[in-house]
Design a protein around this motif. Structure first.
Motif, PDB file in Angstrom:
ATOM      1  N   GLU A 188      -3.872  -1.337   6.003  1.00  0.00           N
ATOM      2  CA  GLU A 188      -3.664  -2.396   5.021  1.00  0.00           C
ATOM      3  C   GLU A 188      -4.682  -2.300   3.889  1.00  0.00           C
ATOM      4  O   GLU A 188      -4.325  -2.419   2.704  1.00  0.00           O
ATOM      5  CB  GLU A 188      -3.758  -3.760   5.709  1.00  0.00           C
ATOM      6  N   MET A 189      -5.946  -2.071   4.215  1.00  0.00           N
ATOM      7  CA  MET A 189      -6.964  -1.940   3.177  1.00  0.00           C
ATOM      8  C   MET A 189      -6.736  -0.691   2.331  1.00  0.00           C
ATOM      9  O   MET A 189      -6.921  -0.710   1.107  1.00  0.00           O
ATOM     10  CB  MET A 189      -8.355  -1.904   3.821  1.00  0.00           C
ATOM     11  N   TYR A 190      -6.296   0.392   2.971  1.00  0.00           N
ATOM     12  CA  TYR A 190      -6.051   1.642   2.246  1.00  0.00           C
ATOM     13  C   TYR A 190      -4.906   1.478   1.246  1.00  0.00           C
ATOM     14  O   TYR A 190      -5.015   1.877   0.079  1.00  0.00           O
ATOM     15  CB  TYR A 190      -5.736   2.751   3.253  1.00  0.00           C
ATOM     16  N   LEU A 191      -3.793   0.878   1.695  1.00  0.00           N
ATOM     17  CA  LEU A 191      -2.654   0.689   0.796  1.00  0.00           C
ATOM     18  C   LEU A 191      -2.980  -0.287  -0.319  1.00  0.00           C
ATOM     19  O   LEU A 191      -2.551  -0.104  -1.464  1.00  0.00           O
ATOM     20  CB  LEU A 191      -1.447   0.185   1.595  1.00  0.00           C
ATOM     21  N   LYS A 192      -3.735  -1.327  -0.004  1.00  0.00           N
ATOM     22  CA  LYS A 192      -4.068  -2.330  -1.016  1.00  0.00           C
ATOM     23  C   LYS A 192      -4.915  -1.722  -2.120  1.00  0.00           C
ATOM     24  O   LYS A 192      -4.791  -2.109  -3.292  1.00  0.00           O
ATOM     25  CB  LYS A 192      -4.805  -3.495  -0.359  1.00  0.00           C
ATOM     26  N   LYS A 193      -5.755  -0.740  -1.779  1.00  0.00           N
ATOM     27  CA  LYS A 193      -6.648  -0.134  -2.771  1.00  0.00           C
ATOM     28  C   LYS A 193      -5.962   0.982  -3.560  1.00  0.00           C
ATOM     29  O   LYS A 193      -6.109   1.069  -4.777  1.00  0.00           O
ATOM     30  CB  LYS A 193      -7.902   0.416  -2.081  1.00  0.00           C
ATOM     31  N   PHE A 194      -5.201   1.838  -2.863  1.00  0.00           N
ATOM     32  CA  PHE A 194      -4.667   3.031  -3.514  1.00  0.00           C
ATOM     33  C   PHE A 194      -3.180   2.935  -3.850  1.00  0.00           C
ATOM     34  O   PHE A 194      -2.703   3.626  -4.747  1.00  0.00           O
ATOM     35  CB  PHE A 194      -4.904   4.258  -2.622  1.00  0.00           C
ATOM     36  N   PHE A 195      -2.417   2.096  -3.156  1.00  0.00           N
ATOM     37  CA  PHE A 195      -0.986   1.949  -3.409  1.00  0.00           C
ATOM     38  C   PHE A 195      -0.626   0.456  -3.473  1.00  0.00           C
ATOM     39  O   PHE A 195       0.076  -0.060  -2.599  1.00  0.00           O
ATOM     40  CB  PHE A 195      -0.165   2.649  -2.320  1.00  0.00           C
ATOM     41  N   PRO A 196      -1.105  -0.247  -4.489  1.00  0.00           N
ATOM     42  CA  PRO A 196      -0.872  -1.701  -4.541  1.00  0.00           C
ATOM     43  C   PRO A 196       0.604  -2.076  -4.636  1.00  0.00           C
ATOM     44  O   PRO A 196       1.011  -3.110  -4.109  1.00  0.00           O
ATOM     45  CB  PRO A 196      -1.641  -2.130  -5.796  1.00  0.00           C
ATOM     46  N   ALA A 197       1.411  -1.251  -5.321  1.00  0.00           N
ATOM     47  CA  ALA A 197       2.838  -1.569  -5.434  1.00  0.00           C
ATOM     48  C   ALA A 197       3.510  -1.518  -4.067  1.00  0.00           C
ATOM     49  O   ALA A 197       4.316  -2.397  -3.713  1.00  0.00           O
ATOM     50  CB  ALA A 197       3.517  -0.587  -6.390  1.00  0.00           C
ATOM     51  N   LEU A 198       3.183  -0.494  -3.278  1.00  0.00           N
ATOM     52  CA  LEU A 198       3.743  -0.389  -1.941  1.00  0.00           C
ATOM     53  C   LEU A 198       3.218  -1.502  -1.049  1.00  0.00           C
ATOM     54  O   LEU A 198       3.948  -2.052  -0.218  1.00  0.00           O
ATOM     55  CB  LEU A 198       3.403   0.976  -1.341  1.00  0.00           C
ATOM     56  N   PHE A 199       1.966  -1.876  -1.246  1.00  0.00           N
ATOM     57  CA  PHE A 199       1.380  -2.973  -0.472  1.00  0.00           C
ATOM     58  C   PHE A 199       2.120  -4.279  -0.748  1.00  0.00           C
ATOM     59  O   PHE A 199       2.426  -5.042   0.179  1.00  0.00           O
ATOM     60  CB  PHE A 199      -0.097  -3.101  -0.825  1.00  0.00           C
ATOM     61  N   LYS A 200       2.445  -4.549  -2.012  1.00  0.00           N
ATOM     62  CA  LYS A 200       3.183  -5.761  -2.351  1.00  0.00           C
ATOM     63  C   LYS A 200       4.618  -5.696  -1.851  1.00  0.00           C
ATOM     64  O   LYS A 200       5.200  -6.720  -1.463  1.00  0.00           O
ATOM     65  CB  LYS A 200       3.159  -5.969  -3.864  1.00  0.00           C
ATOM     66  N   ALA A 201       5.209  -4.492  -1.867  1.00  0.00           N
ATOM     67  CA  ALA A 201       6.589  -4.359  -1.405  1.00  0.00           C
ATOM     68  C   ALA A 201       6.708  -4.648   0.087  1.00  0.00           C
ATOM     69  O   ALA A 201       7.704  -5.231   0.533  1.00  0.00           O
ATOM     70  CB  ALA A 201       7.109  -2.946  -1.703  1.00  0.00           C
ATOM     71  N   PHE A 202       5.697  -4.268   0.858  1.00  0.00           N
ATOM     72  CA  PHE A 202       5.731  -4.533   2.296  1.00  0.00           C
ATOM     73  C   PHE A 202       5.637  -6.029   2.590  1.00  0.00           C
ATOM     74  O   PHE A 202       6.294  -6.528   3.492  1.00  0.00           O
ATOM     75  CB  PHE A 202       4.583  -3.806   2.993  1.00  0.00           C
ATOM     76  N   GLY A 203       4.819  -6.714   1.814  1.00  0.00           N
ATOM     77  CA  GLY A 203       4.673  -8.148   2.018  1.00  0.00           C
ATOM     78  C   GLY A 203       4.161  -8.469   3.416  1.00  0.00           C
ATOM     79  O   GLY A 203       3.181  -7.901   3.893  1.00  0.00           O
ATOM     80  N   VAL A 204       4.866  -9.387   4.073  1.00  0.00           N
ATOM     81  CA  VAL A 204       4.421  -9.861   5.386  1.00  0.00           C
ATOM     82  C   VAL A 204       4.654  -8.835   6.480  1.00  0.00           C
ATOM     83  O   VAL A 204       4.080  -8.935   7.570  1.00  0.00           O
ATOM     84  CB  VAL A 204       5.145 -11.178   5.734  1.00  0.00           C
ATOM     85  N   TYR A 205       5.475  -7.815   6.198  1.00  0.00           N
ATOM     86  CA  TYR A 205       5.824  -6.870   7.245  1.00  0.00           C
ATOM     87  C   TYR A 205       4.699  -5.893   7.564  1.00  0.00           C
ATOM     88  O   TYR A 205       4.682  -5.311   8.643  1.00  0.00           O
ATOM     89  CB  TYR A 205       7.087  -6.082   6.860  1.00  0.00           C
ATOM     90  N   LEU A 206       3.768  -5.710   6.631  1.00  0.00           N
ATOM     91  CA  LEU A 206       2.655  -4.808   6.911  1.00  0.00           C
ATOM     92  C   LEU A 206       1.738  -5.350   8.003  1.00  0.00           C
ATOM     93  O   LEU A 206       1.421  -4.631   8.961  1.00  0.00           O
ATOM     94  CB  LEU A 206       1.872  -4.523   5.628  1.00  0.00           C
ATOM     95  N   PRO A 207       1.288  -6.605   7.941  1.00  0.00           N
ATOM     96  CA  PRO A 207       0.504  -7.129   9.074  1.00  0.00           C
ATOM     97  C   PRO A 207       1.295  -7.169  10.370  1.00  0.00           C
ATOM     98  O   PRO A 207       0.710  -7.111  11.454  1.00  0.00           O
ATOM     99  CB  PRO A 207       0.128  -8.554   8.613  1.00  0.00           C
ATOM    100  N   LEU A 208       2.630  -7.230  10.258  1.00  0.00           N
ATOM    101  CA  LEU A 208       3.453  -7.284  11.474  1.00  0.00           C
ATOM    102  C   LEU A 208       3.462  -5.966  12.229  1.00  0.00           C
ATOM    103  O   LEU A 208       3.960  -5.915  13.348  1.00  0.00           O
ATOM    104  CB  LEU A 208       4.886  -7.694  11.123  1.00  0.00           C
ATOM    105  N   ILE A 209       2.926  -4.890  11.600  1.00  0.00           N
ATOM    106  CA  ILE A 209       2.804  -3.639  12.346  1.00  0.00           C
ATOM    107  C   ILE A 209       1.932  -3.858  13.575  1.00  0.00           C
ATOM    108  O   ILE A 209       2.096  -3.191  14.603  1.00  0.00           O
ATOM    109  CB  ILE A 209       2.218  -2.526  11.445  1.00  0.00           C
ATOM    110  N   THR A 210       1.012  -4.810  13.470  1.00  0.00           N
ATOM    111  CA  THR A 210       0.146  -5.112  14.612  1.00  0.00           C
ATOM    112  C   THR A 210       0.967  -5.489  15.831  1.00  0.00           C
ATOM    113  O   THR A 210       0.609  -5.140  16.968  1.00  0.00           O
ATOM    114  CB  THR A 210      -0.818  -6.261  14.261  1.00  0.00           C
TER     115      THR A 210
END
Length: 230
Positions: free
Chosen positions: A111-133
């Protein structure tokens, strides 16, 4: 040679024959929730592959060196406090807790990596990225590794790090293949005239079932491949 054949069979099995989603039906939540667009689905598949690889690596390290019966680190610490003791410690009961912490830490890193280097992809994932947990496919991979490390009686049958990482990488790629294929089909379904009762989750689950039956066509490939290579 036999070891390389085993590695190849684990790879083929994890990606196609025993696909995490379409065979074991784990990881269904992101499979359904993030398969509306191909680009998002492909990104999620790669993120899951990355997380499951890191988590499986750490799971194998902890299981092999700490929690399995007679683990070297645990035995060394025990002998420091109880020299001369021949007791064999088994900390396998801690595996679930360790795996959950390992998975959560890996997801935070992604999550930190995508937020820093791929912000567009980070926003596209939305709530589903933390749900990987909570993606049970990742925990499933860790438990499969545990089964082949601390769940076997013959030490010669224990999985090494190469076998564990093969399962993780190709299991993650199999997940990426399944979710990307589903996204491509759903994009085409948006242009189709779907009966009203099947719109939404209905046609999605029906499509997933058809995909699962299609992947059943790979059944037996591992036996044929093993016979050919050996």
């Amino acid at each position: 040679m036999d070891h390389l054949v085993d590695i190849l069979l684990i790879a083929v099995g994890a990606a196609f024959i025993n696909n995490f989603v379409l065979h074991y039906f784990v990881g269904i939540c992101p499979f359904i929730g993030v398969s509306r667009r191909v680009d998002q689905a492909f990104g999620m598949g790669l993120a899951v592959t990355f997380v499951v690889t890191i988590a499986s690596f750490l799971a194998w390290v902890f299981t092999w060196f700490v929690t399995r019966p007679g683990a070297p680190v645990t035995a060394w610490v025990w002998h420091l406090f109880s020299p001369g003791s021949d007791a064999v410690l088994d900390l396998s009961i801690l595996n679930y807790i360790i795996y959950i912490f390992v998975i959560a830490s890996s997801v935070q890193f992604v999550e930190m990596y995508l937020k820093k280097f791929f912000p567009a992809l980070f926003k596209a994932f939305g709530v589903y990225l933390p749900l990987i947990t909570t993606n049970c496919a990742i925990l499933f991979a860790c438990l499969e590794i545990m089964k082949h490390v601390s769940g076997v009686r013959n030490p010669a049958e224990m999985w090494g790090l190469d076998q564990a990482l093969t399962l993780a990488v190709f299991g993650g790629l199999g997940f990426a293949l399944a979710i990307t294929t589903m996204a491509g089909i759903r994009e085409e379904l948006d242009l189709c005239d779907i009966p009203e009762p099947l719109k939404g989750p209905g046609i999605t689950l029906l499509t997933a079932g058809i995909m699962a039956m299609a992947f059943m066509g790979f059944t037996g490939v591992d036996r044929g491949l093993a016979a050919f290579l050996r």
